[in-house]
Design an enzyme around this catalytic site. Structure first.
Site, PDB file in Angstrom:
ATOM      1  N   TRP A 185     -19.567  10.969   4.696  1.00  0.00           N
ATOM      2  CA  TRP A 185     -19.247   9.971   5.730  1.00  0.00           C
ATOM      3  C   TRP A 185     -18.653  10.800   6.871  1.00  0.00           C
ATOM      4  O   TRP A 185     -17.548  11.345   6.747  1.00  0.00           O
ATOM      5  CB  TRP A 185     -18.233   8.953   5.203  1.00  0.00           C
ATOM      6  CG  TRP A 185     -17.959   7.825   6.142  1.00  0.00           C
ATOM      7  CD1 TRP A 185     -18.633   6.643   6.204  1.00  0.00           C
ATOM      8  CD2 TRP A 185     -16.942   7.757   7.143  1.00  0.00           C
ATOM      9  NE1 TRP A 185     -18.086   5.841   7.189  1.00  0.00           N
ATOM     10  CE2 TRP A 185     -17.056   6.507   7.782  1.00  0.00           C
ATOM     11  CE3 TRP A 185     -15.945   8.634   7.575  1.00  0.00           C
ATOM     12  CZ2 TRP A 185     -16.209   6.097   8.817  1.00  0.00           C
ATOM     13  CZ3 TRP A 185     -15.102   8.238   8.605  1.00  0.00           C
ATOM     14  CH2 TRP A 185     -15.247   6.975   9.206  1.00  0.00           C
ATOM     15  N   CYS A 216     -16.595  10.166   1.609  1.00  0.00           N
ATOM     16  CA  CYS A 216     -17.298  11.306   1.037  1.00  0.00           C
ATOM     17  C   CYS A 216     -17.109  11.307  -0.475  1.00  0.00           C
ATOM     18  O   CYS A 216     -16.028  11.064  -0.986  1.00  0.00           O
ATOM     19  CB  CYS A 216     -16.837  12.646   1.584  1.00  0.00           C
ATOM     20  SG  CYS A 216     -17.012  12.811   3.345  1.00  0.00           S
ATOM     21  N   ARG A 276     -19.166   5.889  -1.167  1.00  0.00           N
ATOM     22  CA  ARG A 276     -18.087   6.548  -0.416  1.00  0.00           C
ATOM     23  C   ARG A 276     -18.564   7.126   0.921  1.00  0.00           C
ATOM     24  O   ARG A 276     -17.759   7.576   1.729  1.00  0.00           O
ATOM     25  CB  ARG A 276     -17.475   7.682  -1.253  1.00  0.00           C
ATOM     26  CG  ARG A 276     -16.962   7.234  -2.591  1.00  0.00           C
ATOM     27  CD  ARG A 276     -16.403   8.406  -3.371  1.00  0.00           C
ATOM     28  NE  ARG A 276     -15.229   8.944  -2.726  1.00  0.00           N
ATOM     29  CZ  ARG A 276     -14.000   8.530  -2.944  1.00  0.00           C
ATOM     30  NH1 ARG A 276     -13.770   7.572  -3.807  1.00  0.00           N
ATOM     31  NH2 ARG A 276     -12.980   9.073  -2.311  1.00  0.00           N
ATOM     32  N   ASN A 313     -13.806  16.667   1.028  1.00  0.00           N
ATOM     33  CA  ASN A 313     -13.587  15.258   1.371  1.00  0.00           C
ATOM     34  C   ASN A 313     -12.216  15.193   2.029  1.00  0.00           C
ATOM     35  O   ASN A 313     -11.217  15.566   1.420  1.00  0.00           O
ATOM     36  CB  ASN A 313     -13.626  14.424   0.078  1.00  0.00           C
ATOM     37  CG  ASN A 313     -13.115  13.017   0.276  1.00  0.00           C
ATOM     38  OD1 ASN A 313     -13.111  12.501   1.392  1.00  0.00           O
ATOM     39  ND2 ASN A 313     -12.692  12.382  -0.800  1.00  0.00           N
ATOM     40  N   GLY A 314     -12.156  14.749   3.284  1.00  0.00           N
ATOM     41  CA  GLY A 314     -10.871  14.686   3.978  1.00  0.00           C
ATOM     42  C   GLY A 314     -11.004  15.230   5.389  1.00  0.00           C
ATOM     43  O   GLY A 314     -12.113  15.390   5.901  1.00  0.00           O
ATOM     44  N   GLU A 329     -11.414 -13.331   6.443  1.00  0.00           N
ATOM     45  CA  GLU A 329     -12.209 -12.596   5.448  1.00  0.00           C
ATOM     46  C   GLU A 329     -13.692 -12.957   5.560  1.00  0.00           C
ATOM     47  O   GLU A 329     -14.560 -12.084   5.456  1.00  0.00           O
ATOM     48  CB  GLU A 329     -11.653 -12.885   4.041  1.00  0.00           C
ATOM     49  CG  GLU A 329     -12.429 -12.284   2.881  1.00  0.00           C
ATOM     50  CD  GLU A 329     -12.536 -10.769   2.887  1.00  0.00           C
ATOM     51  OE1 GLU A 329     -11.886 -10.095   3.706  1.00  0.00           O
ATOM     52  OE2 GLU A 329     -13.317 -10.240   2.081  1.00  0.00           O
ATOM     53  N   LYS A 344     -16.522 -10.178   6.276  1.00  0.00           N
ATOM     54  CA  LYS A 344     -17.679  -9.978   5.382  1.00  0.00           C
ATOM     55  C   LYS A 344     -18.990 -10.036   6.160  1.00  0.00           C
ATOM     56  O   LYS A 344     -19.854  -9.200   5.988  1.00  0.00           O
ATOM     57  CB  LYS A 344     -17.749 -11.068   4.308  1.00  0.00           C
ATOM     58  CG  LYS A 344     -16.947 -10.986   3.066  1.00  0.00           C
ATOM     59  CD  LYS A 344     -17.174  -9.884   2.107  1.00  0.00           C
ATOM     60  CE  LYS A 344     -16.507  -8.618   2.555  1.00  0.00           C
ATOM     61  NZ  LYS A 344     -15.207  -8.342   2.040  1.00  0.00           N
ATOM     62  N   LYS A 400     -16.566   2.811   1.361  1.00  0.00           N
ATOM     63  CA  LYS A 400     -15.739   1.939   0.537  1.00  0.00           C
ATOM     64  C   LYS A 400     -14.307   2.410   0.468  1.00  0.00           C
ATOM     65  O   LYS A 400     -13.372   1.629   0.474  1.00  0.00           O
ATOM     66  CB  LYS A 400     -16.323   1.874  -0.874  1.00  0.00           C
ATOM     67  CG  LYS A 400     -15.534   0.941  -1.752  1.00  0.00           C
ATOM     68  CD  LYS A 400     -16.415   0.191  -2.683  1.00  0.00           C
ATOM     69  CE  LYS A 400     -15.684  -0.962  -3.306  1.00  0.00           C
ATOM     70  NZ  LYS A 400     -15.509  -2.103  -2.403  1.00  0.00           N
ATOM     71  N   GLU A 453     -19.460  -6.945   8.331  1.00  0.00           N
ATOM     72  CA  GLU A 453     -19.743  -5.747   7.532  1.00  0.00           C
ATOM     73  C   GLU A 453     -21.188  -5.716   7.043  1.00  0.00           C
ATOM     74  O   GLU A 453     -21.836  -4.678   7.060  1.00  0.00           O
ATOM     75  CB  GLU A 453     -18.852  -5.733   6.274  1.00  0.00           C
ATOM     76  CG  GLU A 453     -17.410  -5.392   6.517  1.00  0.00           C
ATOM     77  CD  GLU A 453     -16.601  -5.457   5.222  1.00  0.00           C
ATOM     78  OE1 GLU A 453     -15.883  -4.504   4.929  1.00  0.00           O
ATOM     79  OE2 GLU A 453     -16.679  -6.481   4.509  1.00  0.00           O
ATOM     80  N   HIS A 488      -7.222 -22.118  22.226  1.00  0.00           N
ATOM     81  CA  HIS A 488      -6.623 -21.189  23.181  1.00  0.00           C
ATOM     82  C   HIS A 488      -7.547 -20.010  23.475  1.00  0.00           C
ATOM     83  O   HIS A 488      -7.078 -18.886  23.631  1.00  0.00           O
ATOM     84  CB  HIS A 488      -5.271 -20.707  22.651  1.00  0.00           C
ATOM     85  CG  HIS A 488      -4.333 -21.838  22.390  1.00  0.00           C
ATOM     86  ND1 HIS A 488      -3.667 -22.493  23.402  1.00  0.00           N
ATOM     87  CD2 HIS A 488      -3.977 -22.466  21.247  1.00  0.00           C
ATOM     88  CE1 HIS A 488      -2.935 -23.466  22.879  1.00  0.00           C
ATOM     89  NE2 HIS A 488      -3.108 -23.469  21.576  1.00  0.00           N
TER      90      HIS A 488
HETATM   91  C1  G6P Z   1     -12.658  -0.096   3.487  1.00  0.00           C
HETATM   92  C2  G6P Z   1     -13.569  -0.960   2.638  1.00  0.00           C
HETATM   93  C3  G6P Z   1     -13.008  -2.376   2.560  1.00  0.00           C
HETATM   94  C4  G6P Z   1     -11.586  -2.347   2.036  1.00  0.00           C
HETATM   95  C5  G6P Z   1     -10.689  -1.422   2.847  1.00  0.00           C
HETATM   96  C6  G6P Z   1      -9.344  -1.191   2.169  1.00  0.00           C
HETATM   97  O1  G6P Z   1     -12.702  -0.518   4.799  1.00  0.00           O
HETATM   98  O2  G6P Z   1     -14.879  -0.974   3.183  1.00  0.00           O
HETATM   99  O3  G6P Z   1     -13.819  -3.152   1.700  1.00  0.00           O
HETATM  100  O4  G6P Z   1     -11.054  -3.645   2.062  1.00  0.00           O
HETATM  101  O5  G6P Z   1     -11.313  -0.136   2.991  1.00  0.00           O
HETATM  102  O6  G6P Z   1      -9.583  -0.498   0.967  1.00  0.00           O
HETATM  103  P1  G6P Z   1      -8.658  -0.575  -0.300  1.00  0.00           P
HETATM  104  O7  G6P Z   1      -9.375   0.273  -1.315  1.00  0.00           O
HETATM  105  O8  G6P Z   1      -7.329   0.015   0.076  1.00  0.00           O
HETATM  106  O9  G6P Z   1      -8.538  -1.987  -0.712  1.00  0.00           O
END
Ligand code: G6P
Length: 612
Positions: free
Chosen positions: A74, A2, A27, A100-101, A485, A489, A607, A492, A508
């Site tokens: 969000w 948010c 956000r 927000n929270g 990673e 990616k 994010k 996502e 395995h």
């Molecule tokens: C969310 C974001 C990711 C990020 C993760 C941790 O899931 O979408 O891209 O890696 O949070 O966030 P941070 O700000 O702690 O790296």
């Protein structure tokens, strides 16, 4: 999660708030709304969808006002819908609030209010908190400020709230615990936001509000108080950020811009710190605490998401170079599992935003237990940066695309420098290897640049595989976390199911998935176990899987085994992950865009995850 924005001053509030919401959309983006106050009339407009939908909804409406608050959501409590969107109005209609929270004990408070006859028009915890505040104000005949203080002492959870009251035409009251709030100080005006991006073009003077603080914000006055009603002197800091850094700068998406910024963000990260000729790495957070770091009995790395993957790479590097045992933990697990923390343990927190709720709380617990906290954070002045005993910024600049790219390579660069620094001080690395790695680190920006010059090759591969329903990513050693990673990616950005695995472990289980429709991405750069990964490729080939490989330039063994390959410049195995991840970032970007998806705002994600 948010984004919240507020404005009070002589300007028209709506354009400021709307622009701010667009900047904060990373956000959360399932619904948005604004509350505007003009001549004692409080108008609340909200809409399911993105901020652009709200903007369209407001065409032709009366949006004139000099004070306003706005929210991009969000969803936590209640599905994304017009009625669950913020701002919420109190029962009397006199107050409007954004939040927000999460208010964890909202159900209990709601029950009490329902017994008193309150009715709710949304499913949110926010509306409950707002009516609770109004109820206290009515019953106690107290000021709004006092009512907020009383209410906040009763609630558990995390919040950043902004309220406006139709009877107080110029004031925004804000409070935070666990969710970020920055106040920009202009001339006769104030701006409030979840981060500095909505503020930057108006003023560079900001105050970061701390947990359990309440801000009473008028055009020409900012009063900060704690929940005990004691005044606190605001600590004003200067923003070190330019407007261009938060704009797309000619790229179609922030994600692509951020991928292409990596040569310069890594350069900025190394600049002033690494001097390969002199054989030095200067990082004040490390230099000042080198005894603590080199004598650590154990290092625990705590993070979430992509930052957790950076932690995994660091585990390999630190154990190899510094000979200190390393454990990497998901912050969400660490915070609830009563971990053993001994004197002499060092906790490294890795976070782009510096606001991730799980990481933040995990660190608070560890700090209470006496651990030394070292923060590797991108957002300057963020909560984790402030909570850490020492740290190093990644200096990647604002990262706006929801999927992390340049922040990740920045984290790897910092962790690499940190490991080299500690190993050198500890004497666990030979002078030759130390110097070689310093030189190689210095070459990283140039090498990423040469990878990016061939981005079109990755696009061609993406076009071939964009309709696959599953992907497997395999890597060994330092490249195993890069396989994780790469898979993250792709998930996502393109919503394709993908798994990352250690290449040998594939036998395995995941090998059962291999068929001629399964693309398998091998991160197979030249390292001491290259022959082993070649054998793993043979195993996939024998089962007719499609092989896409990321290889080192000049490698002649892997291309004949691969359906497609992409070459990256040669690098020491410790440095290779910073390079090998770049084509995987491009792959997910190009698959996502080929599928016509909104890569900067993937569905369901946010994010900065400021709720647990
Ligand atoms: C969310 C974001 C990711 C990020 C993760 C941790 O899931 O979408 O891209 O890696 O949070 O966030 P941070 O700000 O702690 O790296």
């Amino acid at each position: 999660m948010c984004g919240i924005v507020g404005y009070t001053g002589p300007r028209q509030a709506f354009p400021v708030v709307l622009k701010g919401l667009k900047r904060l959309e990373y956000r959360g983006y399932d619904s948005a709304g604004v509350a505007l106050l003009k001549n004692g009339n409080l108008s609340v407009y909200k809409k399911k969808g993105k901020v652009a939908d709200l903007e369209e909804h407001l065409i032709g409406k009366d949006i004139e006002a000099n004070i306003g608050i706005g929210h991009t959501r969000w969803a936590t409590h209640g599905e994304p819908s017009d009625r669950n969107a913020h701002p919420h109005s109190s029962a009397s209609g006199r107050l409007a609030m954004i939040h927000n929270g999460i208010i964890e004990n909202y159900a209990q408070i709601k029950q009490e209010l329902v017994k008193k006859g309150y009715q709710f028009s949304s499913d949110t915890d926010t509306e409950v908190l707002l009516n609770f505040i109004e109820d206290i104000r009515n019953n106690n005949n107290s000021s709004l400020e006092e009512a907020i203080r009383i209410a906040l002492k009763r609630v558990t959870g995390a919040y950043c709230i902004l309220l406006i009251d139709q009877d107080d035409p110029h004031t925004i009251i804000a409070a935070r615990k666990g969710s970020p709030l920055v106040i920009g100080i202009g001339k006769g005006e104030h701006f409030l936001a979840s981060d500095a991006s909505p503020i930057i073009e108006y003023t560079k003077e900001v105050v970061y509000v701390n947990d359990y603080e309440l801000a009473i914000v008028k055009p020409d006055e900012l009063i900060l108080k704690n929940l005990g009603n004691e005044k606190i002197t605001p600590y004003i800091t200067k923003l070190d950020m330019e407007l261009a850094a938060i704009e797309k700068g000619g790229y179609d998406h922030f994600m692509l811009k951020e991928i292409f910024e990596q040569p310069s963000t890594i350069y900025d990260c190394l600049r002033g710190r690494l001097d390969a000729n002199a054989g030095t790495i200067r990082m004040s957070g490390i230099d000042k605490n080198i005894e603590q770091l080199k004598n650590a009995n154990r290092i625990m790395i705590v993070a979430c998401g992509t930052s957790w993957h950076a932690g995994l790479v660091a585990e390999y590097i630190i154990e190899e170079l510094c000979r200190i045992p390393v454990e990497v933990e998901y912050a969400s697990e660490f915070r609830y599992r009563n971990p053993i923390i001994n004197k002499g343990d060092v906790i490294i927190a890795v976070s782009q935003s510096g606001e991730t709720a799980d990481t933040l709380v995990a660190l608070e617990r560890a700090k209470e237990n006496g651990a030394f906290i070292f923060g590797i954070v991108n957002v300057v002045g963020s909560s984790i940066a402030r909570l850490s005993h020492a740290g190093a910024y990644t200096h990647a600049g604002p990262e706006i695309g929801v999927a992390s790219t340049k922040a990740f390579t920045g984290q790897l660069a910092v962790l690499c420098m940190m490991a080299l620094n500690i190993a050198h001080a500890k004497g666990t690395i030979s002078e030759d290897r130390y110097k070689k790695l310093l030189l190689e680190l210095e070459e990283v920006p140039e090498k990423i640049d040469s990878i990016l010059k061939n981005a079109e090759e990755v696009k061609k591969i993406a076009d071939v595989y964009k309709d696959a329903s599953d992907f497997l990513f395999l890597g060994r050693g330092y490249n195993f976390p890069i396989a994780l990673e790469g898979a993250l990616k792709l998930k996502e950005i393109s919503y394709i199911h993908a798994e990352g695995y250690p290449a040998a472990e594939m036998k395995h289980g995941p090998i059962a998935l291999v068929s001629e429709t399964l693309p398998v991405v091998f991160i197979a750069t030249k390292d001491p176990y290259h022959e082993k990964i070649v054998s793993n490729m043979q195993e996939i080939k024998a089962r007719k899987g499609k092989i896409i490989s990321i290889i080192t330039e000049g490698d002649e063994v892997t291309p004949p085994l691969s359906d497609h390959y992409f070459s990256i410049p040669p690098a020491d195995e410790i440095i290779a992950p910073i390079l090998s991840v770049v084509p995987l970032q491009l792959l997910s970007y190009y698959v996502g865009t080929a599928k016509g998806l909104d890569v900067d705002k993937p569905r369901n994600l946010a994010k900065s995850v400021t709720v647990e």
